[in-house]
Write a protein that holds these residues in place. Structure first.
Motif, PDB file in Angstrom:
ATOM      1  N   SER A 101      39.378  24.287  35.143  1.00  0.00           N
ATOM      2  CA  SER A 101      40.314  25.174  34.467  1.00  0.00           C
ATOM      3  C   SER A 101      39.657  25.759  33.223  1.00  0.00           C
ATOM      4  N   GLY A 102      39.803  27.063  33.035  1.00  0.00           N
ATOM      5  CA  GLY A 102      39.229  27.719  31.861  1.00  0.00           C
ATOM      6  C   GLY A 102      37.772  28.106  32.014  1.00  0.00           C
ATOM      7  N   SER A 103      37.199  27.934  33.226  1.00  0.00           N
ATOM      8  CA  SER A 103      35.769  28.221  33.396  1.00  0.00           C
ATOM      9  C   SER A 103      35.485  29.710  33.582  1.00  0.00           C
ATOM     10  N   GLY A 104      36.520  30.521  33.816  1.00  0.00           N
ATOM     11  CA  GLY A 104      36.291  31.957  33.908  1.00  0.00           C
ATOM     12  C   GLY A 104      36.557  32.563  35.275  1.00  0.00           C
ATOM     13  N   LYS A 105      37.131  31.792  36.187  1.00  0.00           N
ATOM     14  CA  LYS A 105      37.336  32.269  37.564  1.00  0.00           C
ATOM     15  C   LYS A 105      38.257  33.492  37.612  1.00  0.00           C
ATOM     16  N   SER A 106      39.423  33.379  36.984  1.00  0.00           N
ATOM     17  CA  SER A 106      40.363  34.506  37.026  1.00  0.00           C
ATOM     18  C   SER A 106      39.820  35.705  36.259  1.00  0.00           C
ATOM     19  N   SER A 107      39.078  35.425  35.197  1.00  0.00           N
ATOM     20  CA  SER A 107      38.460  36.528  34.445  1.00  0.00           C
ATOM     21  C   SER A 107      37.493  37.297  35.334  1.00  0.00           C
ATOM     22  N   LEU A 108      36.706  36.564  36.137  1.00  0.00           N
ATOM     23  CA  LEU A 108      35.748  37.232  37.017  1.00  0.00           C
ATOM     24  C   LEU A 108      36.477  38.069  38.079  1.00  0.00           C
TER      25      LEU A 108
ATOM     26  N   THR B 139      39.492  28.811  44.308  1.00  0.00           N
ATOM     27  CA  THR B 139      40.259  27.642  44.732  1.00  0.00           C
ATOM     28  C   THR B 139      39.844  26.397  43.960  1.00  0.00           C
ATOM     29  N   HIS B 140      40.808  25.497  43.769  1.00  0.00           N
ATOM     30  CA  HIS B 140      40.526  24.193  43.178  1.00  0.00           C
ATOM     31  C   HIS B 140      40.241  23.168  44.259  1.00  0.00           C
ATOM     32  N   ASP B 141      40.677  23.503  45.488  1.00  0.00           N
ATOM     33  CA  ASP B 141      40.733  22.500  46.536  1.00  0.00           C
ATOM     34  C   ASP B 141      39.470  22.508  47.376  1.00  0.00           C
TER      35      ASP B 141
ATOM     36  N   ARG C 168      34.460  35.730  18.820  1.00  0.00           N
ATOM     37  CA  ARG C 168      34.779  36.075  20.201  1.00  0.00           C
ATOM     38  C   ARG C 168      34.465  34.891  21.093  1.00  0.00           C
ATOM     39  N   LEU C 169      35.288  34.736  22.112  1.00  0.00           N
ATOM     40  CA  LEU C 169      35.070  33.674  23.082  1.00  0.00           C
ATOM     41  C   LEU C 169      34.351  34.281  24.284  1.00  0.00           C
ATOM     42  N   THR C 170      33.262  33.643  24.705  1.00  0.00           N
ATOM     43  CA  THR C 170      32.531  34.157  25.858  1.00  0.00           C
ATOM     44  C   THR C 170      33.136  33.576  27.129  1.00  0.00           C
TER      45      THR C 170
HETATM   46  N1  LIG Z   1      43.472  37.514  27.638  1.00  0.00           N
HETATM   47  C1  LIG Z   1      42.750  36.520  27.093  1.00  0.00           C
HETATM   48  N2  LIG Z   1      42.498  36.480  25.762  1.00  0.00           N
HETATM   49  C2  LIG Z   1      41.748  35.505  25.233  1.00  0.00           C
HETATM   50  N3  LIG Z   1      41.195  34.508  25.929  1.00  0.00           N
HETATM   51  C3  LIG Z   1      41.421  34.483  27.245  1.00  0.00           C
HETATM   52  C4  LIG Z   1      42.211  35.472  27.917  1.00  0.00           C
HETATM   53  N4  LIG Z   1      42.258  35.185  29.240  1.00  0.00           N
HETATM   54  C5  LIG Z   1      41.537  34.066  29.402  1.00  0.00           C
HETATM   55  N5  LIG Z   1      41.026  33.627  28.223  1.00  0.00           N
HETATM   56  C6  LIG Z   1      40.130  32.482  28.022  1.00  0.00           C
HETATM   57  O1  LIG Z   1      38.959  32.703  28.801  1.00  0.00           O
HETATM   58  C7  LIG Z   1      38.525  31.505  29.436  1.00  0.00           C
HETATM   59  C8  LIG Z   1      38.501  31.702  30.948  1.00  0.00           C
HETATM   60  O2  LIG Z   1      39.835  31.870  31.401  1.00  0.00           O
HETATM   61  P1  LIG Z   1      40.185  32.101  32.949  1.00  0.00           P
HETATM   62  O3  LIG Z   1      41.630  32.414  33.031  1.00  0.00           O
HETATM   63  O4  LIG Z   1      39.236  33.096  33.499  1.00  0.00           O
HETATM   64  O5  LIG Z   1      39.865  30.648  33.556  1.00  0.00           O
HETATM   65  P2  LIG Z   1      40.113  30.058  35.031  1.00  0.00           P
HETATM   66  O6  LIG Z   1      38.808  29.527  35.499  1.00  0.00           O
HETATM   67  O7  LIG Z   1      40.777  31.069  35.880  1.00  0.00           O
HETATM   68  O8  LIG Z   1      41.102  28.833  34.753  1.00  0.00           O
HETATM   69  P3  LIG Z   1      42.296  28.214  35.661  1.00  0.00           P
HETATM   70  O9  LIG Z   1      41.619  27.395  36.736  1.00  0.00           O
HETATM   71  O10 LIG Z   1      43.037  27.352  34.714  1.00  0.00           O
HETATM   72  O11 LIG Z   1      43.109  29.339  36.198  1.00  0.00           O
HETATM   73  C9  LIG Z   1      39.492  30.413  28.964  1.00  0.00           C
HETATM   74  O12 LIG Z   1      38.891  29.750  27.877  1.00  0.00           O
HETATM   75  C10 LIG Z   1      40.724  31.185  28.530  1.00  0.00           C
HETATM   76  O13 LIG Z   1      41.396  30.487  27.508  1.00  0.00           O
END
Ligand SMILES: Nc1ncnc2c1ncn2[C@@H]1O[C@H](COP(=O)(O)OP(=O)(O)OP(=O)(O)O)[C@@H](O)[C@H]1O
Ligand SMILES: [Mg+2]
Length: 230
Positions: free
Chosen positions: A41-48, A200-202, A18-20
Motif C-alpha cells: 500500500s502506498g507504493s505508487g500502483k494507482s499513481s502509475l 492486485t494485492h492477491d 514534494r513526495l516522490t
Molecule cells: N493526490 C495525492 N496527493 C498527495 N499524495 C498522494 C496523492 N495520491 C497519492 N499520494 C501518495 O503517493 C503515494 C502512492 O500512492 P498510490 O495511491 O499510488 O499507492 P498504491 O500503491 O495505489 O496504494 P494502495 O495499495 O493502498 O492503493 C502514497 O504515499 C500516497 O500517500
C-alpha cells in the motif's frame, strides 16, 4: 507495444517539499497481454495507472498509448484518446443506479459518438462475452457484486480500447468470484488484443498473467515474464 511508460517520475506536493510517488518507472505492455503490478500500500500502483490513463501528467517521462506520444497532445486530444483508446476498471464498479446493464454500456458509446442502434448491439454482444446476456435489462441493485464488476468490465471494453487499466478489481469480491473476474479479464485481453495492466494485492491470483512488475516506494524492484500465450 501498445502501452509504453518510460522513465516516469511523479511527485505530489507534501507540505513544503514534494513526495516522490514514482521514481523513474519504465514498463512496456504488448497487445494481447496482461502485466500485473504488485506492491505494498502506498507504493505508487494507482499513481502509475493514473499516469497511464493520462489523468495525471508526470513530472518527467513519456507515455505512449497505441503509438500516440501523449506528451505531444493537447488537453482536447488527450480527452479524445481516453475515450477511444483507454478503458479503465476500478475497485468499485460505479454504475449509474437508474440505468440497466446494457444502458450503462450505451452511455459510453454515446459519448464517443457511436450511433445508438450499433451501440446497443455492441453492448449486448459484450454482455454476452462477460456471461451476462440474460441480465442486460437489469439495474445495478438487481445484480450481484460479481455481476456488477462484469458489467464494469464490459463497459470498459465498449469503445474497443487498445489499453485496459485495472485497479484491484476483485477487492470487493470473495476469492472464488475474484478468480472468475481475473480469468475473464485475461481471456478478454487475449481475445480483444488489449494491453492490460492489472493492479492486485492477491499474489495467489497471478496464474494467468504474462508478466509481473513489483513496485516499492515508487520504484520498480523486480520484473518477471511468465509463460506467455499472447
Ligand atoms: N493526490 C495525492 N496527493 C498527495 N499524495 C498522494 C496523492 N495520491 C497519492 N499520494 C501518495 O503517493 C503515494 C502512492 O500512492 P498510490 O495511491 O499510488 O499507492 P498504491 O500503491 O495505489 O496504494 P494502495 O495499495 O493502498 O492503493 C502514497 O504515499 C500516497 O500517500
Ligand atoms: Mg491504489
Amino acid at each position: 507495444m501498445t502501452l509504453d511508460l518510460s522513465h516516469i517520475t511523479l511527485t505530489y506536493p507534501d507540505g513544503s517539499s514534494r513526495l516522490t510517488a514514482l521514481d523513474d518507472v519504465t514498463v512496456s505492455v504488448p497487445a494481447g497481454t496482461v502485466t500485473a503490478l504488485v506492491g505494498p500500500s502506498g507504493s505508487g500502483k494507482s499513481s502509475l495507472l493514473a499516469v497511464a490513463a493520462t489523468l495525471i501528467i508526470p513530472d518527467s517521462g513519456r507515455v505512449v498509448v497505441a503509438g500516440n506520444d501523449t506528451t505531444r497532445l493537447s488537453r482536447e486530444e488527450l480527452t479524445d484518446l481516453r475515450r477511444t483508446s483507454i478503458g479503465t476498471i476500478f475497485q468499485q464498479p460505479n454504475l449509474l443506479p437508474s440505468l440497466t446493464a446494457v444502458e450503462q454500456l450505451q452511455v459510453v458509446a454515446h459519448l464517443a459518438g457511436t450511433p445508438a442502434a450499433s451501440a446497443r448491439a455492441r453492448g449486448l454482444e459484450l454482455l454476452d462475452a462477460v456471461g451476462l446476456a440474460d441480465r442486460a435489462d437489469h439495474r445495478p441493485h438487481q445484480l450481484s457484486g460479481g455481476q456488477r464488476q462484469r458489467v464494469n468490465i464490459a463497459r470498459a471494453l465498449m469503445n474497443e480500447p487498445a489499453v485496459l487499466l485495472v485497479d484491484e478489481p476483485t477487492s470487493a469480491l470473495d476469492h472464488e468470484r475474484g478468480a472468475a473476474v481475473l480469468g475473464l479479464l485475461t481471456a478478454l485481453t487475449r481475445e480483444r488484443r488489449t494491453a492490460t495492466v492489472l493492479v492486485t494485492h492477491d499474489r495467489s491470483q497471478l496464474g494467468g498473467v504474462d508478466a509481473v512488475v513489483e513496485i516499492h516506494d515508487g520504484a520498480v524492484t523486480a520484473r518477471s515474464e511468465l509463460a506467455t500465450t499472447g
